[in-house]
Design an enzyme around this catalytic site. Structure first.
Site, PDB file in Angstrom:
ATOM      1  N   CYS A   1      48.269  43.180  54.783  1.00 22.15           N
ATOM      2  CA  CYS A   1      47.208  42.830  53.850  1.00 22.15           C
ATOM      3  C   CYS A   1      47.662  41.583  53.101  1.00 22.15           C
ATOM      4  O   CYS A   1      48.587  40.907  53.536  1.00 22.15           O
ATOM      5  CB  CYS A   1      46.858  43.986  52.908  1.00 22.15           C
ATOM      6  SG  CYS A   1      48.130  44.440  51.706  1.00 22.15           S
TER       7      CYS A   1
ATOM      8  N   ASN B   1      50.712  43.111  50.068  1.00 16.42           N
ATOM      9  CA  ASN B   1      51.577  44.213  50.489  1.00 16.42           C
ATOM     10  C   ASN B   1      51.903  45.163  49.340  1.00 16.42           C
ATOM     11  O   ASN B   1      52.994  45.687  49.235  1.00 16.42           O
ATOM     12  CB  ASN B   1      52.859  43.688  51.145  1.00 16.42           C
ATOM     13  CG  ASN B   1      53.656  44.745  51.903  1.00 16.42           C
ATOM     14  OD1 ASN B   1      54.877  44.697  51.936  1.00 16.42           O
ATOM     15  ND2 ASN B   1      52.997  45.686  52.528  1.00 16.42           N
TER      16      ASN B   1
ATOM     17  N   CYS C   1      48.925  47.284  48.087  1.00 11.94           N
ATOM     18  CA  CYS C   1      47.854  48.300  48.076  1.00 11.94           C
ATOM     19  C   CYS C   1      47.550  48.827  49.477  1.00 11.94           C
ATOM     20  O   CYS C   1      47.966  49.915  49.842  1.00 11.94           O
ATOM     21  CB  CYS C   1      46.567  47.742  47.458  1.00 11.94           C
ATOM     22  SG  CYS C   1      46.675  47.337  45.707  1.00 11.94           S
ATOM     23  N   ARG C   2      46.825  48.031  50.253  1.00 11.47           N
ATOM     24  CA  ARG C   2      46.302  48.515  51.528  1.00 11.47           C
ATOM     25  C   ARG C   2      47.371  48.713  52.595  1.00 11.47           C
ATOM     26  O   ARG C   2      47.429  49.773  53.233  1.00 11.47           O
ATOM     27  CB  ARG C   2      45.217  47.572  52.051  1.00 11.47           C
ATOM     28  CG  ARG C   2      44.016  47.504  51.132  1.00 11.47           C
ATOM     29  CD  ARG C   2      43.056  46.433  51.527  1.00 11.47           C
ATOM     30  NE  ARG C   2      43.625  45.108  51.234  1.00 11.47           N
ATOM     31  CZ  ARG C   2      43.074  43.963  51.608  1.00 11.47           C
ATOM     32  NH1 ARG C   2      41.966  43.954  52.313  1.00 11.47           N
ATOM     33  NH2 ARG C   2      43.641  42.816  51.290  1.00 11.47           N
ATOM     34  N   SER C   3      48.194  47.697  52.843  1.00 13.72           N
ATOM     35  CA  SER C   3      49.148  47.834  53.952  1.00 13.72           C
ATOM     36  C   SER C   3      50.252  48.862  53.680  1.00 13.72           C
ATOM     37  O   SER C   3      50.614  49.597  54.594  1.00 13.72           O
ATOM     38  CB  SER C   3      49.721  46.480  54.376  1.00 13.72           C
ATOM     39  OG  SER C   3      50.343  45.807  53.321  1.00 13.72           O
TER      40      SER C   3
ATOM     41  N   ASP D   1      39.765  45.544  49.596  1.00 16.77           N
ATOM     42  CA  ASP D   1      40.876  45.442  48.652  1.00 16.77           C
ATOM     43  C   ASP D   1      40.508  46.179  47.368  1.00 16.77           C
ATOM     44  O   ASP D   1      39.557  45.792  46.682  1.00 16.77           O
ATOM     45  CB  ASP D   1      41.175  43.975  48.356  1.00 16.77           C
ATOM     46  CG  ASP D   1      42.463  43.780  47.585  1.00 16.77           C
ATOM     47  OD1 ASP D   1      42.997  44.759  47.016  1.00 16.77           O
ATOM     48  OD2 ASP D   1      42.950  42.636  47.538  1.00 16.77           O
TER      49      ASP D   1
END
Length: 156
Positions: free
Chosen positions: A9, A12, A14-16, A125
């Site tokens: 993401c 690095n 939140c999402r990934s 996001d």
């Protein structure tokens, strides 16, 4: 044989890292943790060395996922040689990855959700939104991770 997967993401945090923790949990539950190498990174270097966002940790923990040991890092050119599959969380990060991908790279690039035909093709996001964004990310990542695990099982 083993498979190496990198989730990417922007920062690095939140999402990934959420995808890394969820997919690691699913791989362990399937008894495949020794055959699948899982990591995450960001296309930007803003948060290098930092822990995941506290909200990501909090919401993931409620579902049994541990993001606490993870630390943000930036994607490197070596990642394109070291990983089999690099999965971007959204179109912007996929475009950035394609720009930096060396011509002789072995990694396959793709959008994480789109690869598995989910209703949305990008993981939104949650950073600037409310709590529902973090729940949404977890819902999407859990679905896509289950599909990814099935894909990898077929390869192994």
């Amino acid at each position: 044989m083993s498979v190496k997967v990198l989730f990417v993401c922007l920062g690095n945090i939140c999402r990934s890292p959420t995808a890394e923790a969820v997919f690691r949990h699913q791989a362990q539950a399937a008894g495949l943790e020794q055959r699948i190498h899982i990591d995450s990174a960001g296309t930007a270097d803003w948060h290098r060395g930092k822990s995941p966002d506290s909200r990501s940790c909090q919401f993931a923990s409620r579902r049994g996922y541990d993001l606490e040991p993870l630390r943000a890092r930036q994607v490197s050119v070596d990642d394109f040689h070291d990983f089999d599959l690099i999965l971007a969380m959204d179109h912007d990060n996929l475009a950035h990855l394609r720009q930096m991908q060396p011509t002789n790279a072995r990694a396959e690039l793709d959008l994480f959700l789109k690869r598995y035909g989910l209703p949305r093709d990008a993981v939104p996001d949650p950073y600037y939104g409310g709590d529902e964004g973090f729940e949404d990310v977890l819902d999407l990542v859990e679905q896509a991770s289950a599909a990814l695990l099935n894909e990898i099982k077929a390869r192994l």
